[in-house]
Write an enzyme that holds these catalytic residues in place. Structure first.
Site, PDB file in Angstrom:
ATOM      1  N   GLY A 149       0.851  -1.201  -0.089  1.00 33.65           N
ATOM      2  CA  GLY A 149      -0.058  -0.005  -0.046  1.00 33.65           C
ATOM      3  C   GLY A 149       0.877   1.349   0.250  1.00 33.65           C
ATOM      4  N   ARG A 281     -33.292  19.727  21.187  1.00 33.74           N
ATOM      5  CA  ARG A 281     -33.138  18.715  22.281  1.00 33.74           C
ATOM      6  C   ARG A 281     -33.199  19.244  23.632  1.00 33.74           C
ATOM      7  NH1 ARG A 281     -34.083  13.181  23.774  1.00 33.74           N
ATOM      8  NH2 ARG A 281     -32.576  12.318  25.120  1.00 33.74           N
ATOM      9  N   LEU A 351     -25.214  14.229  20.167  1.00 45.09           N
ATOM     10  CA  LEU A 351     -26.456  13.744  19.920  1.00 45.09           C
ATOM     11  C   LEU A 351     -26.769  12.565  20.690  1.00 45.09           C
ATOM     12  CD1 LEU A 351     -26.012  15.404  17.054  1.00 45.09           C
ATOM     13  CD2 LEU A 351     -27.133  13.362  15.942  1.00 45.09           C
ATOM     14  N   GLU A 376      -4.978   6.946   0.158  1.00 44.48           N
ATOM     15  CA  GLU A 376      -4.093   8.102  -0.247  1.00 44.48           C
ATOM     16  C   GLU A 376      -3.230   8.651   0.418  1.00 44.48           C
ATOM     17  OE1 GLU A 376      -6.421  10.533  -3.242  1.00 44.48           O
ATOM     18  OE2 GLU A 376      -7.846   8.901  -3.596  1.00 44.48           O
TER      19      GLU A 376
END
Length: 397
Positions: A149, A281, A351, A376
């Site tokens: 890689g 919320r 959240l 990459e």
């Protein structure tokens, strides 16, 4: 004394006023891509991600070609010839929808088309680029291998000439976006002349591209292995204008530039979800956005998000005047992807349990960015690129 000019209102969506740096043409490109993504991707992306598929990818490619998003920074051959900043803005909007969609465009334009455009013969350009720009043909880019890689210089894929002058390719490539839907593959291989690139029609005998399944990241993206078993190509299949690693690495640098922008799109989407959630919320009798600790998180997220966008814009302007160095691209990729992941993780905490639900984009972006972090160029490779640039000492080996 003259009256002070009236200050513009503070814009929570653009707290640094970065839009003031954009030309009308830049804004038009951004709005076009944002509108396409809102119409064609956002209503479906949660289902695509959950099912691990990207249905209708060929139709999506044609639509992206129709808005000029494929190979958009390239000149001629049906390409849009857009500026680097405009290409970056498109990447940001595409990745705000999903990293898989931006990867489709990035691999098509910044890797496969870029390689043919910069290093191909006129015949290769005429044969492939107009159809790729229109989205009629999807391309892929074969560099990474199962065992190589970050060290492509030691790739095992080989191309040998036979007595008649043809090339015969053998080898494997791994983690190839678009592989199983591509009509053409740009494949890099070892030859007696060094590493060379080849334009490989995917209907060639001996070529196959089995799709990789069971991914927990980039699920709404086609990822494949490329298998080359005695793939025979004519002598003119080789990219004539480059040899060695300069070819694939220059393509990767262009693609990494798109990631600098795109990662900020994923971060922006998660940040916006966190802001809206914090305002609606309620806990302990009031919105959680009214608590100091939540506001501290939002402020820190906003600072890193818009610093990252400003960095991307700066690098884009340098690219547009031909002054962007690969080390500067590494700077941007290293910073922006790390910060984007951190923004997504912080948004998830705001959240709470809802942060893991596909009803919200946060966890999807976070898991996608885990792939973007390492493809990459891993964190470590970009750190070493910068370390070498800063010290003049090579620590890669």
């Amino acid at each position: 004394m003259a009256a002070s000019p009236k200050l513009p209102a503070f814009d929570p969506a653009d707290p640094l006023g970065i839009d003031d740096l954009l030309e009308p043409e830049d804004l038009a490109v951004r709005d076009t891509v944002r509108g396409w993504a809102a119409d064609r991707v956002l209503p479906h992306i949660a289902d695509w991600y959950e099912k691990g598929e990207l249905p209708g990818i060929r139709e999506l490619a044609r639509e992206l070609g129709g808005i000029g998003a494929l190979g958009m920074s390239l000149e001629g051959y049906g390409c849009a010839g857009a500026s680097a900043v405009q290409y970056g803005l498109a990447c940001l909007e595409l990745e705000a929808a999903d990293s898989g969609i931006r990867s489709l465009v990035s691999v098509q334009g910044s890797l496969a088309m870029y390689a043919i455009h910069h290093f191909g013969s006129e015949e290769q350009k005429e044969a492939w680029l107009p159809r790729m720009a229109a989205g009629e043909v999807i391309g892929c880019f074969g560099l990474t291998e199962p065992d190589h890689g970050s060290d492509p210089a030691h790739m095992r894929t080989r191309a040998k000439r036979d007595a008649g002058g043809d090339w015969v390719l053998n080898g494997r490539k791994m983690w190839i976006t678009n592989g199983s839907v591509a009509g053409v593959a740009v494949v890099w291989a070892q030859t007696e002349e060094g590493i060379r690139g080849f334009v490989v029609p995917t209907d060639s005998t001996g070529f196959s591209a089995p799709e990789i399944k069971h991914k927990w990241s980039l699920r709404a993206s086609v990822t494949s292995e490329l298998v080359l078993d005695d793939v025979r190509l004519p002598a003119d299949a080789v990219l004539p204008e480059v040899s060695g690693l300069r070819g694939p690495l220059s393509c990767l640098s262009h693609a990494r530039y798109g990631i600098v922008w795109g990662s900020m799109g994923a971060a922006r989407s998660s940040f916006e979800a966190a802001v809206e959630y914090a305002k609606s919320r309620e806990q302990f009798g009031r919105p959680i956005g009214g608590f100091q600790l939540t506001q501290a998180k939002l402020a820190d997220m906003a600072v890193e998000l818009h610093k990252g966008i400003l960095l991307a814009h700066h690098l884009g302007r340098r690219m547009d005047v031909g002054r962007l160095r690969p080390e500067q691209v590494s700077f941007g990729k290293l910073n922006n992807v790390r910060e984007a992941i951190d923004i997504c993780r912080t948004a998830r905490t705001i959240l709470g349990a809802n942060g893991i639900s596909l009803e919200y984009p946060v966890m999807r972006h976070a898991t996608n960015l885990e792939s973007v972090l390492t493809y990459e160029g891993t964190v470590e490779m970009h750190q070493l690129v910068l370390g070498k640039a800063l010290t003049g000492l090579d620590a890669f080996r």
